[in-house]
Write an enzyme that holds these catalytic residues in place. Structure first.
Site, short mmCIF file in Angstrom:
data_model
loop_
_atom_site.label_atom_id
_atom_site.label_comp_id
_atom_site.label_asym_id
_atom_site.label_seq_id
_atom_site.Cartn_x
_atom_site.Cartn_y
_atom_site.Cartn_z
N MET A 32 -4.01 -12.36 28.56
CA MET A 32 -2.88 -13.00 27.87
C MET A 32 -1.56 -12.49 28.44
O MET A 32 -0.51 -12.60 27.79
CB MET A 32 -2.95 -12.73 26.36
CG MET A 32 -4.11 -13.43 25.68
SD MET A 32 -3.82 -13.76 23.92
CE MET A 32 -3.53 -12.12 23.29
N GLY A 33 -1.62 -11.93 29.65
CA GLY A 33 -0.40 -11.46 30.28
C GLY A 33 0.01 -10.09 29.78
O GLY A 33 -0.79 -9.34 29.23
N ALA A 34 1.31 -9.76 29.99
CA ALA A 34 1.82 -8.41 29.69
C ALA A 34 0.90 -7.40 30.36
O ALA A 34 0.41 -6.46 29.75
CB ALA A 34 1.92 -8.17 28.19
N HIS A 39 -5.62 -4.10 32.73
CA HIS A 39 -5.85 -5.42 33.34
C HIS A 39 -6.02 -5.30 34.86
O HIS A 39 -6.91 -5.92 35.45
CB HIS A 39 -4.65 -6.34 33.08
CG HIS A 39 -4.40 -6.65 31.65
ND1 HIS A 39 -3.27 -6.23 30.99
CD2 HIS A 39 -5.13 -7.34 30.72
CE1 HIS A 39 -3.29 -6.66 29.74
NE2 HIS A 39 -4.41 -7.33 29.55
N GLY A 149 -12.81 -5.99 29.76
CA GLY A 149 -12.80 -4.56 29.51
C GLY A 149 -13.63 -4.18 28.30
O GLY A 149 -13.79 -4.98 27.37
N LYS A 151 -12.77 -1.90 26.17
CA LYS A 151 -11.95 -1.45 25.04
C LYS A 151 -12.10 -2.39 23.86
O LYS A 151 -12.23 -1.96 22.72
CB LYS A 151 -10.47 -1.34 25.44
CG LYS A 151 -9.59 -0.79 24.29
CD LYS A 151 -8.15 -0.65 24.72
CE LYS A 151 -7.44 -1.98 24.71
NZ LYS A 151 -7.20 -2.49 23.32
N ASP A 152 -12.06 -3.69 24.11
CA ASP A 152 -12.31 -4.68 23.06
C ASP A 152 -13.81 -4.98 23.05
O ASP A 152 -14.24 -6.06 23.48
CB ASP A 152 -11.50 -5.95 23.33
CG ASP A 152 -10.01 -5.71 23.27
OD1 ASP A 152 -9.56 -5.10 22.28
OD2 ASP A 152 -9.31 -6.11 24.21
N ARG A 189 0.05 -2.93 23.30
CA ARG A 189 0.68 -2.53 22.05
C ARG A 189 1.29 -1.14 22.11
O ARG A 189 2.13 -0.78 21.29
CB ARG A 189 -0.34 -2.57 20.90
CG ARG A 189 -0.88 -3.96 20.58
CD ARG A 189 -1.99 -3.89 19.56
NE ARG A 189 -2.56 -5.22 19.29
CZ ARG A 189 -2.16 -6.03 18.33
NH1 ARG A 189 -1.19 -5.66 17.53
NH2 ARG A 189 -2.72 -7.20 18.16
#
Length: 299
Positions: A32-34, A39, A149, A151-152, A189
């Site tokens: 989703m970018g950022a 990433h 990843g 992490k999620d 975040r």
């Protein structure tokens, strides 16, 4: 050097079709970018295993639980493209909302079982939004490999299940969580944490690691989880949504460690929700050193 940006399904498929004619192996990295180092580690892994790599950038409105969260999510396409360019990414696929969800769009992909509980209990509809957009992206890209990843971790299992159940011909490649030097899982975040919150944030990973060590060494699961919950709150987290031991394969709740598992948590620091997870293996395969009860309580 710049990354070609593609915004429509026909344009994306035309590129992929040409690569197929060359016999190329194709990978896709949905985002989703950022973009951050987490990433970029997925992108590097994709580049090692494929001839052509597509990175997708789409802030998916269907997976947000509030309009304010959607509005606050950073849109940094120019910066993201600049980060991808030196890596050698072949395409940045950045469709608009009207391309992904045209007028009259009425289909939702809903994955039961692994989407229930954990984040699914606190973010109603979230995984329906994830499953729908990931299904579309995988079908649009037609890649051989897709990188996600760990992490999620619940999201990863949702994606694995939908690919299996819907017979989508793509291999899902899971990549380890990337962490800061102090152990905090890297997330977009994190930049929203205050200086004080940033000092507290790594305690979540530290406490999970200690709890995983205890459980892996044979400590009772219920007591260890209770101690870890108390330790997270004592460390300065405002609220703990969940801390659970789940089967790694199907996310079934576990009260004893009788198979490979994950210790998963979600907790709030001020207005920021952080998630993390640690692998826990049964004793015969476990390389984790056990942590003492005292260490966990002081964590």
């Amino acid at each position: 050097m710049s990354v070609p940006i593609v915004r429509t399904v026909p344009d994306l498929r035309a590129r992929v079709r040409a690569w197929r004619e060359e016999g190329a192996r194709i990978a896709v990295v949905p985002t989703m970018g950022a973009l951050h180092e987490g990433h970029l580690s997925l992108v590097r892994a994709a580049l090692r295993r494929a001839d052509r790599v597509i990175v997708t950038l789409f802030v998916n409105p269907k997976q947000f639980n509030s309009a304010s969260d959607l509005a606050a999510y950073p849109r940094t396409e120019e910066e993201d493209a600049a980060k991808l360019a030196p890596l050698g990414v072949d395409i940045l696929y950045a469709p608009g909302a009207e391309e992904m969800y045209p007028e009259g769009f009425a289909t939702t992909v809903s994955v039961g079982d692994v989407s229930e509980g954990l984040c699914g209990a606190f973010r109603p509809g979230h995984f329906d939004g994830v499953a729908t957009v990931v299904t579309k992206l995988l079908l649009q890209a037609g890649a051989d490999l897709a990188f996600f990843g760990e992490k999620d971790f619940q999201q990863l299992q949702v994606v694995r299940r939908l690919v299996r159940d819907l017979d989508i011909p793509v291999e899902i490649v899971a990549c380890p969580t990337v962490r800061e030097e102090d152990g905090l899982a890297i997330s977009s975040r994190n930049v929203r944490l205050s200086e004080t919150e940033r000092q507290i944030a790594p305690k979540l990973a530290e406490i999970l690691r200690l709890a995983a060590g205890r459980i892996g060494a044979g400590a009772p699961v219920d007591r260890t989880l209770a101690d870890a919950r108390s330790a997270i709150l004592a460390a300065g987290y405002a609220r703990l949504e969940y801390l659970e031991l789940r089967s790694e394969e199907d996310l079934a709740p576990l009260s004893t460690l009788d198979r490979p598992a994950r210790l998963l948590a979600a907790a709030w620091l001020g207005e920021i929700r952080l998630i993390d997870n640690i692998q826990v293996m049964p004793l015969p395969q476990n390389g984790l050193a056990g942590a003492s009860d005292r260490q966990l309580e002081e964590g």
